[in-house]
Design an enzyme around this catalytic site. Sequence first.
Site, PDB file in Angstrom:
ATOM      1  N   GLY A  10       6.980  90.517 -28.666  1.00  0.00           N
ATOM      2  CA  GLY A  10       6.777  91.547 -28.559  1.00  0.00           C
ATOM      3  C   GLY A  10       7.782  92.239 -29.516  1.00  0.00           C
ATOM      4  O   GLY A  10       8.697  93.201 -29.502  1.00  0.00           O
ATOM      5  N   GLN A  14      10.058  98.178 -29.512  1.00  0.00           N
ATOM      6  CA  GLN A  14      11.719  99.303 -30.940  1.00  0.00           C
ATOM      7  C   GLN A  14      12.474  98.096 -29.966  1.00  0.00           C
ATOM      8  O   GLN A  14      13.430  98.392 -31.281  1.00  0.00           O
ATOM      9  CB  GLN A  14      11.653 100.474 -29.092  1.00  0.00           C
ATOM     10  N   TYR A 141       3.931 100.467 -14.533  1.00  0.00           N
ATOM     11  CA  TYR A 141       5.309  99.464 -15.408  1.00  0.00           C
ATOM     12  C   TYR A 141       6.321  99.244 -14.444  1.00  0.00           C
ATOM     13  O   TYR A 141       6.941  98.516 -14.304  1.00  0.00           O
ATOM     14  CB  TYR A 141       5.756 100.710 -16.647  1.00  0.00           C
ATOM     15  N   LYS A 145       7.466  95.299 -13.483  1.00  0.00           N
ATOM     16  CA  LYS A 145       9.198  95.141 -13.836  1.00  0.00           C
ATOM     17  C   LYS A 145       9.825  94.284 -12.201  1.00  0.00           C
ATOM     18  O   LYS A 145      10.569  93.454 -12.237  1.00  0.00           O
ATOM     19  CB  LYS A 145       9.904  96.445 -14.126  1.00  0.00           C
TER      20      LYS A 145
HETATM   21  N1  SER Z   1      12.815 103.260 -21.337  1.00  0.00           N
HETATM   22  C1  SER Z   1      11.549 103.063 -20.773  1.00  0.00           C
HETATM   23  C2  SER Z   1       9.896 103.905 -20.678  1.00  0.00           C
HETATM   24  O1  SER Z   1      10.618 105.097 -20.641  1.00  0.00           O
HETATM   25  C3  SER Z   1      11.872 102.779 -19.263  1.00  0.00           C
HETATM   26  O2  SER Z   1      12.417 101.233 -19.168  1.00  0.00           O
HETATM   27  O3  SER Z   1       9.113 103.754 -19.963  1.00  0.00           O
END
Ligand code: SER
Length: 321
Positions: A10, A14, A141, A145
């Site tokens: 990856g 960012q 997400y 995690k």
């Molecule tokens: N910055 C991430 C998001 O907004 C959170 O880990 O998905």
Amino acid sequence: MAQPKILVTGAGGQLGSVLVPALQAKYGFNQVVASDIRDKIEINADYVQLDVLDKRQVIDIIHARGINQVYHLAAILSAKGEENVQFTWDINVGGLINLLEVARTARLEKVFVPSSIAVFGPLTQGEQTPQYPVLIPETIYGISKVTGEQWCNYYHKRFNLDVRSLRYPGLISYQSMPGGGTTDYAVDIFHKAVQDQHFQCFLSENTRLPMMYMPDAVRATLELMEAPREQISVRTSYNLAAMNFTPKEIYQEIQKHLPQFTISYQPDFRQEIADSWTQSINDENARMDWKWKEEYNLPKMVADMIHHLKIHYQEKNQDHV
Ligand code: SER
């Protein structure tokens, strides 16, 4: 210990686009292999295209390049994740399991796996969230995690794999754009501000979230990975904090530099995601175990972002004349 030979997955994201140059600077350009699903990335690196779901390819690269450490950054973020739940699970959990299993069988020295404030949910203590709170997230997400953290902890306990992790707050950087996150507004706002454009925020003005400037996030990562093994007491993922603010507060801080800048608020589905996360983080374990300390608060971060983005857009405009 052998000289680190590092694979970053990856790498075009960012975090990767700042972490890869930092790893190159620390360990040597040729010690870092950058990989991503894209066919090329912006940064200068020894690059291979890699799909983390292709376990055979992961194994081949690790053997062919003599890799002994992996920074596994490949993942889909919170807002994007809601668009394709199954795919997000496959990448975020399936990709991680592939990596952990290859790391175990290839006897890699160390693995880094990012986690996030997205592991928290509405039942989590919202202020000064402790290291071991209730973890019932409401995004796929976040669920991926939390699951990933458990896999990391399990591989450490069961197989003695030296896997380390940080729960990053929202990350703010000028080098590249984040993609598909809920905290992305805190990057977008700067691009609008320095280009003299109006900013329409997708979160409401008083939505407080934990955030961190990229130099701190990169330094935290390197410090965690360099810390002696016996100092790492958290094998799920460390809480990590630097600052927290609302859209209104960051706007007011930017306005000190750019008084004409205007903002309006039009919350969308990401508001609900943000509301499910916590507002501030207690990261005393990181501070005690490996001496974490942030360098950037809100005013210092804002000044530095504006400085760098002004240069960026000046150079871009010059290219066009
Ligand atoms: N910055 C991430 C998001 O907004 C959170 O880990 O998905």
